[in-house]
Design a protein around this motif. Structure first.
Motif, PDB file in Angstrom:
ATOM      1  N   LEU A 280      -2.440 -17.108  25.864  1.00 22.04           N
ATOM      2  CA  LEU A 280      -1.961 -16.120  24.893  1.00 22.04           C
ATOM      3  C   LEU A 280      -1.242 -16.827  23.737  1.00 22.04           C
ATOM      4  O   LEU A 280      -1.090 -18.045  23.724  1.00 22.04           O
ATOM      5  CB  LEU A 280      -1.039 -15.110  25.587  1.00 22.04           C
ATOM      6  CG  LEU A 280      -1.727 -14.225  26.645  1.00 22.04           C
ATOM      7  CD1 LEU A 280      -0.709 -13.437  27.445  1.00 22.04           C
ATOM      8  CD2 LEU A 280      -2.737 -13.293  25.995  1.00 22.04           C
ATOM      9  N   MET A 281      -0.800 -16.036  22.767  1.00 20.85           N
ATOM     10  CA  MET A 281      -0.263 -16.597  21.532  1.00 20.85           C
ATOM     11  C   MET A 281       0.989 -17.449  21.751  1.00 20.85           C
ATOM     12  O   MET A 281       1.223 -18.404  20.998  1.00 20.85           O
ATOM     13  CB  MET A 281       0.028 -15.484  20.533  1.00 20.85           C
ATOM     14  CG  MET A 281      -1.198 -14.825  19.946  1.00 20.85           C
ATOM     15  SD  MET A 281      -2.205 -15.928  18.913  1.00 20.85           S
ATOM     16  CE  MET A 281      -1.162 -16.139  17.470  1.00 20.85           C
ATOM     17  N   GLU A 282       1.787 -17.136  22.742  1.00 17.57           N
ATOM     18  CA  GLU A 282       2.954 -17.981  23.035  1.00 17.57           C
ATOM     19  C   GLU A 282       2.522 -19.423  23.272  1.00 17.57           C
ATOM     20  O   GLU A 282       3.064 -20.364  22.691  1.00 17.57           O
ATOM     21  CB  GLU A 282       3.685 -17.458  24.271  1.00 17.57           C
ATOM     22  CG  GLU A 282       4.983 -16.754  23.987  1.00 17.57           C
ATOM     23  CD  GLU A 282       5.792 -16.532  25.242  1.00 17.57           C
ATOM     24  OE1 GLU A 282       6.654 -17.383  25.534  1.00 17.57           O
ATOM     25  OE2 GLU A 282       5.569 -15.520  25.938  1.00 17.57           O
ATOM     26  N   GLU A 283       1.522 -19.595  24.169  1.00 20.65           N
ATOM     27  CA  GLU A 283       1.047 -20.939  24.471  1.00 20.65           C
ATOM     28  C   GLU A 283       0.430 -21.610  23.242  1.00 20.65           C
ATOM     29  O   GLU A 283       0.549 -22.824  23.056  1.00 20.65           O
ATOM     30  CB  GLU A 283       0.019 -20.905  25.603  1.00 20.65           C
ATOM     31  CG  GLU A 283       0.599 -20.675  26.979  1.00 20.65           C
ATOM     32  CD  GLU A 283       0.624 -19.228  27.401  1.00 20.65           C
ATOM     33  OE1 GLU A 283       0.959 -18.948  28.561  1.00 20.65           O
ATOM     34  OE2 GLU A 283       0.295 -18.364  26.552  1.00 20.65           O
ATOM     35  N   PHE A 284      -0.239 -20.807  22.417  1.00 22.18           N
ATOM     36  CA  PHE A 284      -0.820 -21.344  21.181  1.00 22.18           C
ATOM     37  C   PHE A 284       0.275 -21.931  20.298  1.00 22.18           C
ATOM     38  O   PHE A 284       0.143 -23.043  19.760  1.00 22.18           O
ATOM     39  CB  PHE A 284      -1.582 -20.230  20.468  1.00 22.18           C
ATOM     40  CG  PHE A 284      -2.309 -20.654  19.215  1.00 22.18           C
ATOM     41  CD1 PHE A 284      -2.811 -21.931  19.061  1.00 22.18           C
ATOM     42  CD2 PHE A 284      -2.511 -19.746  18.174  1.00 22.18           C
ATOM     43  CE1 PHE A 284      -3.491 -22.320  17.904  1.00 22.18           C
ATOM     44  CE2 PHE A 284      -3.195 -20.111  17.021  1.00 22.18           C
ATOM     45  CZ  PHE A 284      -3.674 -21.409  16.887  1.00 22.18           C
ATOM     46  N   PHE A 285       1.366 -21.209  20.153  1.00 23.73           N
ATOM     47  CA  PHE A 285       2.478 -21.693  19.335  1.00 23.73           C
ATOM     48  C   PHE A 285       3.071 -22.963  19.919  1.00 23.73           C
ATOM     49  O   PHE A 285       3.295 -23.954  19.205  1.00 23.73           O
ATOM     50  CB  PHE A 285       3.546 -20.618  19.200  1.00 23.73           C
ATOM     51  CG  PHE A 285       4.792 -21.102  18.499  1.00 23.73           C
ATOM     52  CD1 PHE A 285       4.739 -21.567  17.200  1.00 23.73           C
ATOM     53  CD2 PHE A 285       6.019 -21.092  19.149  1.00 23.73           C
ATOM     54  CE1 PHE A 285       5.881 -22.019  16.553  1.00 23.73           C
ATOM     55  CE2 PHE A 285       7.159 -21.539  18.509  1.00 23.73           C
ATOM     56  CZ  PHE A 285       7.096 -22.007  17.212  1.00 23.73           C
ATOM     57  N   TYR A 286       3.325 -22.957  21.226  1.00 22.19           N
ATOM     58  CA  TYR A 286       3.930 -24.119  21.858  1.00 22.19           C
ATOM     59  C   TYR A 286       3.015 -25.345  21.766  1.00 22.19           C
ATOM     60  O   TYR A 286       3.482 -26.484  21.730  1.00 22.19           O
ATOM     61  CB  TYR A 286       4.250 -23.834  23.330  1.00 22.19           C
ATOM     62  CG  TYR A 286       5.174 -22.658  23.549  1.00 22.19           C
ATOM     63  CD1 TYR A 286       6.153 -22.329  22.613  1.00 22.19           C
ATOM     64  CD2 TYR A 286       5.061 -21.874  24.680  1.00 22.19           C
ATOM     65  CE1 TYR A 286       6.999 -21.242  22.809  1.00 22.19           C
ATOM     66  CE2 TYR A 286       5.900 -20.785  24.893  1.00 22.19           C
ATOM     67  CZ  TYR A 286       6.858 -20.466  23.958  1.00 22.19           C
ATOM     68  OH  TYR A 286       7.683 -19.400  24.150  1.00 22.19           O
ATOM     69  N   ALA A 287       1.706 -25.126  21.722  1.00 22.64           N
ATOM     70  CA  ALA A 287       0.759 -26.237  21.617  1.00 22.64           C
ATOM     71  C   ALA A 287       0.719 -26.833  20.212  1.00 22.64           C
ATOM     72  O   ALA A 287       0.208 -27.944  20.019  1.00 22.64           O
ATOM     73  CB  ALA A 287      -0.642 -25.774  22.014  1.00 22.64           C
ATOM     74  N   GLY A 288       1.234 -26.105  19.248  1.00 27.33           N
ATOM     75  CA  GLY A 288       1.237 -26.603  17.876  1.00 27.33           C
ATOM     76  C   GLY A 288       0.728 -25.606  16.861  1.00 27.33           C
ATOM     77  O   GLY A 288       0.854 -25.818  15.652  1.00 27.33           O
TER      78      GLY A 288
END
Length: 580
Positions: free
Chosen positions: A320-328
């Motif tokens: 989800l978008m949280e993980e997308f943000f944390y990935a960069g």
């Protein structure tokens, strides 16, 4: 306190209202000062309109008033004068018959608010999916310095230990209930976990897609798309955007400088790489039409066809978008495109830097979320543009969300004349349908629904779901939510309500879908097709008043962006004659 205009590199547009000591200037300043603004705010510094789509009936945008305050801080810090302006807010979750019907009137209202009021630059506060394109369209038509600030996605949802994506799991859980694999009590219990914080959909639905498109186009600061709504860094992004718009006014950096053909090609390739919503096709075509860029469905196929989908995000993937943000976030994806030779690196952005300059040093922190090029989610992502005798002007399909074994398929049509016919018959035990059939839905396009609702991802019949089948080929002139999935052909043009070939498909006809060869074919003789089209009579009654009539009479087809025909083109923002 006397009034003495400050010096600025050039005379600002707002000074036509506020500058000098004439009766008109005193009139305009005087009324504004009843809010407690000091007179020196009108001294020639840039007036920045913060166009806010906040509304409690637009849940994705309900937190934007706080972000507006952060934007104001940035504008004041940079020497500007911020004024918050509420604008038309179309919520996909609440507007009927569909928010898409009101995207164009929202864009028209935004354009006229910019044109008719003393703004030198614009900050667009957006979130829910139609607010981003509508404000971009309106701003592009006026061509004042503009920067986009998204509200950000909501936090991850969890239910019974499973990661739950807003929107995506609505369809999955609903199918599970129809199949007998989930109780209605469990479905309702899952409701609270789907939307557990402020923000828009946490999947790569249309809201996240359009936030990504704004960033990929260069109309938002780098990193804007993925920051969660409740993360403190979202507030920082808002404040930095407020600072930046003041400099953009000083530099006279306008949408027409950023929204070039190269920028749109960058956005199309980015959409392919992230597995973005098919709704982006319609919106980018409409935005391009407003700024005068020649963009077509063929550009979508040409630019996106060979771009691998590297973002492992629902509905195409698992995160989800949280993980997308944390990935960069999106900067990592854009860097990957640049490394693969798929980015116009010199494209200008609102930061003043090129698309490549602002991403070349970013780092991928999770290669399961943003995958390397040699391990994509889908090798050929993008949006497949299909043509044939069933869609002479084109139709679209999202390969990353489809079932590979159905990408080449021939099946018997089961036709639903409109959405009400579909709802009445889909779960009838006597409906003659199985998983080999092709479901066809008519009269759900821009004129037909009206407004082109997100009903293209038709739920499968209960009797098919109970067999463990999770996908079938579905064809319509409707749209599909970006949170949805399946082998779904959408935006068939011309639409049924305009007498396109889709209007005369009959149950029992055979339809051939060949995605690799971009073909959508109704398997009947040409003579029979011509005979049916000649005998066709529209089932749609023309509205006789209000916006519905205006929309019906002037909306264009999905193949060109479904804008109102008289709104195309950049009209600029001239200062009108003062009547006071």
């Amino acid at each position: 306190m006397s009034f003495k205009p400050a010096k600025w590199p050039r005379k600002l547009r707002s000074q036509e209202w506020f500058g000098g000591t004439s009766k008109d200037a005193i009139y305009h300043r005087g009324w504004m000062r009843n809010q407690g603004f000091p007179v020196d705010l009108f001294d020639g510094r840039p007036v920045i309109g913060i166009l806010n789509t906040w509304s409690e009936l637009t849940p994705c945008n309900a937190h934007l008033r706080d972000l507006a305050e952060r934007v104001k801080h940035g504008i004041y810090e940079a020497g500007g004068f911020p004024v918050e302006v509420p604008v038309f807010s179309a919520s996909e979750s609440a507007f009927r018959p569909t928010a898409m019907m009101f995207r164009n009137i929202a864009a028209m209202a935004v354009e006229e608010q910019i044109r008719g009021q003393p703004m030198d630059g614009v900050v667009c506060l957006v979130g829910c999916d139609k607010t981003t394109p509508s404000l971009l369209m309106g701003a592009a038509s006026c061509d004042l310095p503009t920067i986009m600030v998204s509200g950000g996605p909501m936090l991850n949802g969890y239910f019974n230990g499973e990661r739950v994506g807003s929107g995506t799991h609505i369809w999955r859980f609903n199918a599970a209930v129809k199949a007998g694999d989930m109780s209605i009590e469990e479905f309702t219990a899952a409701e609270a976990s789907m939307s557990r914080s402020a923000g828009s959909c946490n999947t790569m639905g249309t809201a996240s897609t359009m936030a990504s498109m704004a960033e990929a186009l260069g109309m938002a600061l780098s990193g804007n798309a993925a920051i969660p709504a409740v993360d403190s860094r979202r507030r920082v992004m808002a404040q930095m955007s407020g600072r930046r718009i003041v400099q953009m006014v000083k530099d006279d950096l306008k949408p027409s400088d950023v929204l070039t053909k190269e920028a749109f090609e960058n956005a199309i390739r980015t959409n392919a790489a992230i597995g973005g919503s098919t709704n982006a096709v319609i919106h980018l075509l409409a935005i391009a039409g407003r700024v005068g860029v020649d963009l077509s469905l063929e550009d979508w196929d040409r630019c996106g066809r060979d771009v691998p989908t590297i973002l492992n995000l629902m509905p195409s993937g698992e995160y989800l978008m949280e993980e997308f943000f944390y990935a960069g976030g999106l900067p990592v994806v854009i860097k990957r495109l640049g490394e693969a030779g798929l980015l116009h690196k010199d494209a200008l952005t609102v930061s003043g830097e090129s698309a490549w300059e602002q991403v070349k040093d970013v780092v991928n922190h999770n290669e399961e979320v943003i995958r390397p090029a040699d391990r994509p989610l889908t090798q050929s992502g993008g949006v497949a543009v299909l043509k044939g005798n069933l869609a002479p002007l084109g139709a679209v399909l999202k390969p990353s969300a489809a079932t590979a074994t159905l990408m080449v398929h021939r099946g018997r049509a089961v036709v639903f004349e409109d959405i009400d016919d579909y709802k009445a018959r889909i779960d009838d035990p006597d409906l003659d349908i199985d998983e080999t059939c092709v479901m066809v839905l008519k009269n759900c396009g821009p004129k037909g629904y009206p407004g082109m609702a997100e009903v293209g991802n038709m739920a499968l019949p209960a009797k098919v779901l109970r067999k463990g089948i999770t996908d079938m080929v579905r064809i319509s002139d409707a749209r599909m939510s970006g949170t949805a999935f399946g082998t779904v052909v959408l935006h068939v043009s011309p639409e049924a309500a305009q007498g396109g070939p889709l209007a005369v498909v009959q149950s029992g006809d055979f339809i051939e879908l060949d995605v690799p060869n971009r073909r959508l074919h109704l398997d009947i003789p040409n003579e029979e097709l011509a005979k049916r089209v000649a005998a066709w009579v529209s089932p749609i009654e023309r509205p006789t008043s209000g916006y519905a009539m205006l929309h019906h009479d002037h909306v264009e087809g999905a193949d060109s962006g479904a804008d109102l025909d008289f709104l195309k083109g950049c009209r600029g923002a001239p200062v009108g004659r003062d009547s006071h």
